[in-house]
Design an enzyme around this catalytic site. Sequence first.
Site, PDB file in Angstrom:
ATOM      1  N   LYS A 100     -21.906   0.820  -0.322  1.00  0.00           N
ATOM      2  CA  LYS A 100     -21.262  -0.396  -0.826  1.00  0.00           C
ATOM      3  C   LYS A 100     -22.322  -1.411  -1.245  1.00  0.00           C
ATOM      4  CE  LYS A 100     -17.129  -0.203   2.149  1.00  0.00           C
ATOM      5  NZ  LYS A 100     -16.085  -0.161   1.110  1.00  0.00           N
ATOM      6  N   ARG A 144      -9.278   7.953   4.653  1.00  0.00           N
ATOM      7  CA  ARG A 144      -8.249   8.995   4.471  1.00  0.00           C
ATOM      8  C   ARG A 144      -8.673  10.319   5.117  1.00  0.00           C
ATOM      9  NH1 ARG A 144      -8.529   8.269  -1.846  1.00  0.00           N
ATOM     10  NH2 ARG A 144      -8.993   6.182  -1.048  1.00  0.00           N
TER      11      ARG A 144
HETATM   12  N1  BES Z   1     -12.659   0.290   4.219  1.00  0.00           N
HETATM   13  C1  BES Z   1     -12.578   0.419   2.814  1.00  0.00           C
HETATM   14  C2  BES Z   1     -11.438  -0.369   2.200  1.00  0.00           C
HETATM   15  C3  BES Z   1     -11.570  -1.874   2.250  1.00  0.00           C
HETATM   16  C4  BES Z   1     -12.203  -2.547   1.234  1.00  0.00           C
HETATM   17  C5  BES Z   1     -11.011  -2.592   3.284  1.00  0.00           C
HETATM   18  C6  BES Z   1     -12.307  -3.916   1.276  1.00  0.00           C
HETATM   19  C7  BES Z   1     -11.106  -3.969   3.335  1.00  0.00           C
HETATM   20  C8  BES Z   1     -11.754  -4.629   2.321  1.00  0.00           C
HETATM   21  C9  BES Z   1     -12.370   1.893   2.445  1.00  0.00           C
HETATM   22  O1  BES Z   1     -12.972   2.808   3.282  1.00  0.00           O
HETATM   23  C10 BES Z   1     -12.934   2.090   1.087  1.00  0.00           C
HETATM   24  O2  BES Z   1     -14.116   1.926   0.930  1.00  0.00           O
HETATM   25  N2  BES Z   1     -12.083   2.461   0.125  1.00  0.00           N
HETATM   26  C11 BES Z   1     -12.496   2.672  -1.212  1.00  0.00           C
HETATM   27  C12 BES Z   1     -11.818   3.913  -1.720  1.00  0.00           C
HETATM   28  C13 BES Z   1     -12.330   4.391  -3.049  1.00  0.00           C
HETATM   29  C14 BES Z   1     -13.755   4.856  -2.940  1.00  0.00           C
HETATM   30  C15 BES Z   1     -11.449   5.503  -3.534  1.00  0.00           C
HETATM   31  C16 BES Z   1     -12.100   1.458  -2.034  1.00  0.00           C
HETATM   32  O3  BES Z   1     -11.024   0.908  -1.814  1.00  0.00           O
HETATM   33  O4  BES Z   1     -12.886   1.052  -2.896  1.00  0.00           O
HETATM   34 MN    MN Z   2     -14.999   3.149   2.756  1.00  0.00          MN
END
Ligand code: BES
Ligand code: MN
Length: 497
Positions: free
Chosen positions: A276, A350
Site C-alpha cells: 500500500k 477474502r
Molecule cells: N483492508 C483493506 C480494505 C480497506 C481499505 C479497509 C481502506 C479500510 C480502509 C483490504 O485488505 C484491501 O486492501 N482491499 C483491496 C482489495 C483490492 C486489492 C481488490 C482494496 O480495497 O483496495
Molecule cells: Mn489488503
Amino acid sequence: MNFKFTHGELYDIDVDTLVVFTPAYTKLNNKRLVELDQVSNGSLKLLLSSKEFTGNAKQTAVLYKPESVTASRVLLIGLGEKRKINHDSFRKAAGIASRHAAVTTGKSLGFYFDSFSSPEYFQAAAEGFLLGGFKMLDYKTTSEAKKKSAVSSCTFVVTGKKDLKKLEKAVRRGQIIAEGQLLARRLSYTPANDLTPTILARQAEKLAKEHKIKCTILGKPEIIKERMGALLSVAQGSAEPPRFIILEYKGGSARRAPIVLVGKGVTFDSGGISIKPSLNMHEMKQDMTGAAVMLSTIVTAARLKLPLNIVTLIPSTENMPSSKAVKPGDIIKTRKGLTVEIINTDAEGRLILADALDYATKFKPEAVIDIATLTGAALYILGYAGAPIVCNNRKLANGLRKAADLSAERVWELPMWDDFREAMKSPIADLWNSGGRAAATLTAAAFLENFIGNHPWAHIDIAYLDAEPKGSEYTPKGPTGFGTRLLVEMLSNWRSN
Ligand code: BES
Ligand code: MN
Ligand code: ZN
C-alpha cells in the site's frame, strides 16, 4: 461508572447536573417546561424568548443554580422535532451530555426522563452516555491527558415509581451493549505491535474465561493440519505466526444449530508484496475490527444470556511483504480445495475469510454472518453512513435491516449477480483473488460466496466504517466498533425456523 435509579420530580433530584431532554418547541407548552420555568423563577421563559435555545437537535443550554431546584444546574439538551424523535435522538443527546458534563466540575449527573420516554429510549441514553465518553487513553502518560472527568455517578430518573423496574432493566442492557462496543473500539485502536495474532488470541482466551465461553486456539501446526492454505498464504510473509480463534457460547439447547459469526482479524495490512502507499498506512492496524466486533458480540451475547448457540471464528494474521511472502501470480489451495491465483496480495481479507467460512460449514450452522474491513470501494457506495451487505437469504437480510433500524448502525443490501461471479474466475486456477476495480465490494462478496455452500449467509463490509473521521454525538473521532450494536440487536431478536 456508578449507575443509580430513582423516581421523582424534576425540581427535587439531588445531582450536580440534571439533564432534561427537550423536544423542539415554539412556546412554553410542555408541562415539564412550565414547571421548570416556575421553579427557576422565569429564567426558562427568558431563555426561550431569546431564541438561544429552541430544542433543536444538538442544542444545549444550562440553567445555573435555578432557585427552587435541588440540582446545581439543569442542562437542557435538544431532541429535535417531536414527531421525528426516536431512540437515536436519545443516544445522541446523552452522548452530548456525557461530553458536556465532563468539562464541568459536577460529580453527579442525572438523566431525567419525561413521561413520553420508553424503555428503548432509556437503553439508548445509557448507550449514548457511555459511548460518547470514549477516550483513547491507554497510551497517554501525562496526568493532563489522563485527567478523569469529575463525573463519577449517573442517576437515571423517571417520574413515576411504576417505571423504575423497566428503567433499570433497559439501562443495564444499554450498559452491557455499550461496554461491548467500547471493547471493540479499544481492540481496534491498539497498535499492531501490541496486538499481533498471538496477542489477539490471548485476549480472546481471557475474555472467554471471564464469560464462560469455550475457547479453542489453532496455532500454525493446527492450521496446517486443517489445510487452511489461504490463511497460511497470507501469513507466510510475516514473522508473526497466524492464529485461528474459535469461541463457542452455548445459551440454547444442545441440539440447536449455532449461528456462526466470522470476523476478519488482519492485525496489520501493509498490502504485502502489492504494498500500500505509505499515506495513512498506519490506519491498517484497524484491519482486525471485524474480529474485534465478533469477539465483543459473543461476549455481549453471553453477558445478556441470549438463549442461542453462537460460534465466533477469527482467522488472524499479519499481511506483510518479505522474501517469504506470497507473490502475485502464485496459486494457492484453500481449505475447501478450490485453487486461487493471487493477483493482488492486498486482497488478503477474502483469502482468510474463505477458509473461515468453509470451516463454519462444519457446524451445520443455522446462519453465518461475516464482518470485515474488506474493500476500500465500500466507501464509494454508502460513504460513512452505513455498511453495504450481501445476503443469500431473505429472512437474514430482513433481520439485519430491522436490527440496523433499532441499533442505528445502518446496513443496505446490494445484489449478487452472475457478473460478479464471472469476474472472479481465473483462466488458470478456479478463482483469482481480485476482480479489478469495477464493483470491487461485490466481486469480493462473490469470491466469498464460493466457500459458504447453501447455508444462510450475510456479508457485511465495514471498510472505512471502522473509524469515525470527524467525531459525532456518541462516536468521538477514532475507532467506532461498528457492528457490535447491530449484531447484538440482531441476535436479541433471533427467531429460529
Ligand atoms: N483492508 C483493506 C480494505 C480497506 C481499505 C479497509 C481502506 C479500510 C480502509 C483490504 O485488505 C484491501 O486492501 N482491499 C483491496 C482489495 C483490492 C486489492 C481488490 C482494496 O480495497 O483496495
Ligand atoms: Mn489488503
Ligand atoms: Zn485488509
